[in-house]
Write an enzyme that holds these catalytic residues in place. Structure first.
Site, short mmCIF file in Angstrom:
data_model
loop_
_atom_site.label_atom_id
_atom_site.label_comp_id
_atom_site.label_asym_id
_atom_site.label_seq_id
_atom_site.Cartn_x
_atom_site.Cartn_y
_atom_site.Cartn_z
CB ILE A 1 -0.69 -0.10 1.97
CG1 ILE A 1 -2.10 -1.36 1.70
CG2 ILE A 1 -2.17 1.33 1.67
CD1 ILE A 1 -2.98 -1.74 0.97
CB ALA B 1 4.86 2.40 0.70
CE LYS B 2 4.69 -0.81 8.99
NZ LYS B 2 5.82 0.23 9.25
N GLY B 3 3.53 -2.68 3.70
CA GLY B 3 2.85 -4.31 3.00
C GLY B 3 3.24 -5.59 3.66
CG ASP C 1 7.01 -3.68 10.28
OD1 ASP C 1 7.53 -2.43 10.71
OD2 ASP C 1 5.74 -3.96 10.35
#
Ligand code: NAD
Length: 422
Positions: free
Chosen positions: A68, A113-115, A154
């Protein structure tokens, strides 16, 4: 949907609303135009993928995954990858926005962003995990890149997983270390990354202490969460002369009003699995650490650990958020009304992404910096962001969180406006 995952969905939505609420307050104070508000409160791109993993027994599994991207007005998107059974699009939406504000506040040239993948990595063998990493990377390959979007570790991912993904990307595109950060040092990872989040939080605290004319040895610190970020923060604070009087983990807390030696607590934790039972302190309940007699409380464990039901017990004058979103909006208001300073997560936990930025810079230049150089640059980044937040809060008569969001939102809005996005 299981009870656990539906409960988590509600939690992720609540988190997203909280971050959105901080944006709304900043947008109002900055009198942002409607177009900017629309752009800043939506995500630029949401990629949903099916991650196919051949199992060791010859069968196949397919896991849902996402990448995302929130806002890239200030540079390539940047943010971590998490593998967790409760990982969800809502959660990634929230954390990608948080990354946009964090990178903007620190003035590193990235967006947010992150995912990750909805999977329990403990259910996979090492070979299966490697195939999962390679398959996920291939499925998002088109939207990432050293100048597009740079993932990082993460929850449940680390240097090993980053190395596999860097290798997979480089197979088709040529050697590209700058496509991902948090790599092992021997593959272009940066020295100093391990301690960066704790060290960054300490640089912020030290700057604040100086501005308030606090002497380090009179500052008692309680640290909730003795993992990577919390343990480094405690050890480095102790080395600098602060008094770390309590630390906790998921099993409980240990307290000693005269001060603990964090290094010894860490050794005890490595031997026994917990900080509890450490012989040079009293073991108390984990939640009791929140009411410890101290000047600084540093939540470095989980989201929402300070809530209305326990924030009343905080005796510190300053809460330094090292975890992401440790304070609920209600608790935040309560602490503010009581005159407790809350240094927000987008500042307190920004040391990690700052050194990720320095890793990316080193990779693009094909250079390797000394640890001193990395730490020196981290110090500059953290101190200048801290000074700006203190100044803005002071001038505007607003909380430090409101000040931090105003600075970050203003920068992202300015960049978007200059690009002609709104
Ligand atoms: P970690 O898994 O290494 O450590 C978490 C620690 O919290 C562990 O010691 C665990 O026992 C403890 N904990 C869990 N539940 C607890 C509870 N109820 N009470 C007290 N302690 C509890 O994780 P980490 O990498 O140190 O990250 C901690 C927080 O900091 C997370 O919110 C993370 O998102 C945030 N953060 C970390 C980094 C980083 O670089 N590590 C960067 C930015 C933000």
């Amino acid at each position: 949907m299981t009870d656990d995952s539906s409960g988590h969905a509600v939690f992720a939505e609540r988190l997203f609303d909280a971050v959105q609420g901080h944006l709304d307050v900043a947008a109002e104070r900055l009198r942002l135009e409607d177009g900017a508000r629309k752009v800043l409160s939506t995500h630029r791109r949401e990629v949903a993928v099916s991650v196919r993993v051949p199992r060791d027994d010859g069968s196949f599994d397919v896991y849902p995954g996402w990448r995302i991207q929130h806002n890239g007005a200030r540079g390539p998107f940047k943010g971590g990858l998490r593998f967790h059974p409760n990982a969800s699009r809502d959660e990634f939406r929230c954390f990608s926005a948080l990354m946009t504000w964090k990178t903007a506040l620190l003035d590193v040239p990235f967006g947010g962003a992150k995912g990750g993948v909805q999977v329990d990595p403990k259910s996979l063998s090492v070979a299966e995990l490697e195939r999962l990493c390679r398959s996920y990377l291939t499925s998002i390959e088109l939207v990432i890149g050293p100048y597009r979007d740079i993932p990082a570790p993460d929850v449940n991912t680390g240097p090993r997983e980053m190395a596999w993904m860097y290798d997979e990307y480089s197979r088709s595109r040529g050697d590209s270390p700058a496509v991902i950060t948090g790599k092992p040092v021997k593959l272009g990872g940066s020295l100093g990354r391990d301690a960066a989040t704790g060290r960054g939080a300490l640089f912020a605290l030290d700057r604040i202490a100086r501005s308030r004319r606090w002497t380090r040895e009179h500052i008692r610190i309680a640290v909730q969460g003795f993992g990577n970020a919390g343990a480094w923060f405690a050890e480095l604070a102790h080395q600098l002369g602060y008094r770390v009087i309590a630390v906790s983990d998921s099993r409980g807390a240990v307290v000693n009003g005269e001060g603990l030696f964090p290094h010894d607590v860490l050794r005890h934790k490595q031997q026994t699995g917990s900080v509890t039972g450490f012989k040079h302190g009293d073991t108390i309940g984990g939640d009791d650490l929140i009411g410890a007699e101290c000047e600084v409380l540093a939540p470095a464990a989980l989201e929402e650990s300070l809530r209305v039901d326990n924030a009343e017990r905080v005796r510190a004058n300053l809460v330094l958020e090292i975890a992401n979103h440790p304070t609920t909006p209600d608790a935040d208001r309560l602490l503010h009304d009581r005159g407790v300073w809350v240094i927000p997560d987008i500042l307190g936990s920004a040391g990690g992404v700052s050194v990720s930025y320095l890793e990316w810079v080193q990779n693009l230049q094909r250079e390797r910096w000394s640890e001193e150089r990395v730490n020196g640059r981290l110090q500059e980044l953290m101190e200048s962001a801290t000074d700006l937040v203190l100044e803005r809060a002071d001038e505007g008569g607003v909380s430090h969180r409101a000040a931090a969001y105003e600075l970050a939102v203003e920068r992202v809005a300015d960049a978007g406006r200059a690009r002609g996005w709104h």
